[in-house]
Structure formats: C-alpha cells, structure tokens
Design an enzyme around this catalytic site. Sequence first.
Site, short mmCIF file in Angstrom:
data_model
loop_
_atom_site.label_atom_id
_atom_site.label_comp_id
_atom_site.label_asym_id
_atom_site.label_seq_id
_atom_site.Cartn_x
_atom_site.Cartn_y
_atom_site.Cartn_z
CE LYS A 1 -3.27 12.23 -15.86
NZ LYS A 1 -2.73 12.53 -17.19
CB SER B 1 -2.40 15.98 -15.67
OG SER B 1 -2.91 15.39 -16.83
CB VAL C 1 -4.36 20.35 -20.30
CG1 VAL C 1 -3.25 19.55 -20.95
CG2 VAL C 1 -5.55 19.50 -19.92
CE1 TYR D 1 1.94 13.74 -18.39
CE2 TYR D 1 1.66 16.11 -18.40
CZ TYR D 1 1.27 14.85 -17.99
OH TYR D 1 0.19 14.72 -17.17
CE1 TYR E 1 -6.69 10.41 -16.11
CE2 TYR E 1 -8.15 10.90 -17.94
CZ TYR E 1 -6.93 11.03 -17.32
OH TYR E 1 -5.95 11.80 -17.89
O1 DON Z 1 -6.89 13.10 -19.95
C1 DON Z 1 -6.65 14.21 -20.36
O2 DON Z 1 -6.23 14.42 -21.49
C2 DON Z 1 -6.85 15.38 -19.41
N1 DON Z 1 -7.96 15.13 -18.53
C3 DON Z 1 -5.64 15.64 -18.57
C4 DON Z 1 -4.38 15.87 -19.36
C5 DON Z 1 -3.42 16.77 -18.69
O3 DON Z 1 -3.76 17.57 -17.84
C6 DON Z 1 -2.03 16.72 -19.17
N2 DON Z 1 -1.21 17.70 -18.51
N3 DON Z 1 -0.53 18.59 -18.88
#
Ligand code: DON
Length: 303
Positions: A66, A63, A257, A239, A188
């Site tokens: 983003k 993420s 993540v 978040y 994405y």
């Molecule tokens: O879309 C997803 O769930 C993952 N590619 C990215 C989520 C993420 O990194 C949330 N961050 N803490």
Amino acid sequence: MDYQEVLNQVLEEVRPVMGQGKVANYIPALAAVDPGQFGMALATVDGELFGVGDWRTPFSIQSISKVFTLALVLARDGDALWRRVGKEPSGNPFNSLVQLEYEHGIPRNPFINAGALVITDRLLSLTGDPRGVLREFLRAESGNPSLDFDSVVAASEAEHGHRNAALAHFMAGYGNIENPVPSVLEHYFWQCSLAMSCADLARACGFLARHGRRAGGERLLTRSQAKQVNAIMLTCGTYDAAGEFAYRVGLPGKSGVGGGIVAVIPNRCGLCVWSPGLDARGNSVAGVEALDRFTTLTGLSVF
Ligand code: DON
C-alpha cells in the site's frame, strides 16, 4: 556507524520474542508459514546493504504494497487524490467496515484496506494494469528483476476475501470506486501477494529516504510528497497500533500481515524486518521489537 554490528546485536536482543504471536490465518496460504523465522535488512541511500537472519527469504508483502501504490498514484494525481481518501489515523482495525458508513464511503486513510482499494481503483483507471505497474516499479527499485507474485497466496486471499469485497462494494455504492469491483479486488489481491525479501524491501523504500528520488536517480515524488507519504506511514502505517509504534520506534513504518514491516530513516536508509508471528492488531511481534531495539541502540529516529 557499523550497521552490520548493530543488526547483529538486534538479532541477539530479539531472540526471546522470536516465534511469539500468531501467523495470519484468515488468508489460509499465509497460515502455512513457519513462525520461527526472522530477518532484518538495512539499505543505505547510497546503495550499501546489510542484513541478518532470514533477510534473503521472500515473504508475502501484503499491506506493505500500500505504500508503493500510494506513491504511484500520488505521483500522478497529486492532491486531487485526497478528494477520495482521507489522511487521518483510523484508530480501527485495518479491515473495519463501521467507519465507512459514518464517513459516506470515504476511507480514513490509504493504508486501511478500504483506502488501499480506492488507491488500486485509481491506479487501474490511470494505468490499466496496477499490479503490473507495481511489479515493474518494485523490480527496478529493489534491483531484483525476478521478484514476482505468489499465485497461491493471491488465489487463497481471493477465495476468502469477503470483507474486502464488502468494503469495495460498499464504496462503489457511494460512487467512490470507478472500475468494476471484481477487477479492483483482483488487482488488490495480486498486489498483496508479491513475494519479496527484507533485502528487496529495504532497497525498495529507498525513494522515501531519498526524498522522492528513485534508485536510478530520477524523481518519482516531489520532496513534499515524499514527506507526505512518510507522515502517513508514521500516523497510519500500523493501524490502531500507530501510536504505540511511533512511541516505541519513532520512524515512519508500514506493516503487513505476512509479518513484514518497512521503516524509513530520511537521508539515511530504508529498513525492513520480517517475522511472521503477529500481535492482535496484525503487526509482527518480533518485527516491532527489532525496530524498537534498533532505534534505541542507534539513537536514529525522526525525533
Ligand atoms: O487485504 C488484506 O486483508 C490483506 N491482503 C492485507 C492486510 C494487511 O497486510 C494488514 N496489515 N497488517
């Protein structure tokens, strides 16, 4: 200030929590990462670089991507972007579906997954190749021409991407996705799979510390837009833990993540910390601790 000395001390102070937390397992390729790793890097606005631990090891940025896709769209669309995505903290997990229905397919902010999918959709309309444009941008900003996607991670996420597919289709039902959902999802997943080190990422967020100026000196964002991205990082970047992150760290930050977190000290430096063990809200346990120690030791925060 002796940044190297500070980072050495942070490393020592963080040792007790290293390895704590759980690696993300909803993307199986991420579950294979050794949770005991820890790295931290600091890149000053004028090009100096410092690091400790595993700061040269590439990891999945997830993420954190983003932040960069938001900047690339904001640079092109300006305020028109905010018709399709909000800028308020969600108070919900990053992959939550519930708020979207109440709010008619307009995601709360660009950092929850739904909001990031809208941004990728827009970058697809604007450029035809969001993942390629993002990779070029990050290669230039980090000074690492060989950074690249991890196709195993991208494939693993695509295979298990039901929630993201649900979010994208749901928004398409409200007319808030312009391109075919499978293309948006593909771009994405690839953008999240980029593999970068703490050194790469600390440098790559330098444009936010330089008020919108890229590593080569040209402007990506206006000063005001750079402020806006930093503000959204502070309020939404971690978040439903954004309040606690602001309280403990006091800097604009964005987590992923994969266990990475970037943070920005305007006028001074970009920071990146990485340790794969996550807390229940998807933020690196040792990473948040390290940034907390860093701002406490140095007194450097935006407050
Ligand atoms: O879309 C997803 O769930 C993952 N590619 C990215 C989520 C993420 O990194 C949330 N961050 N803490």
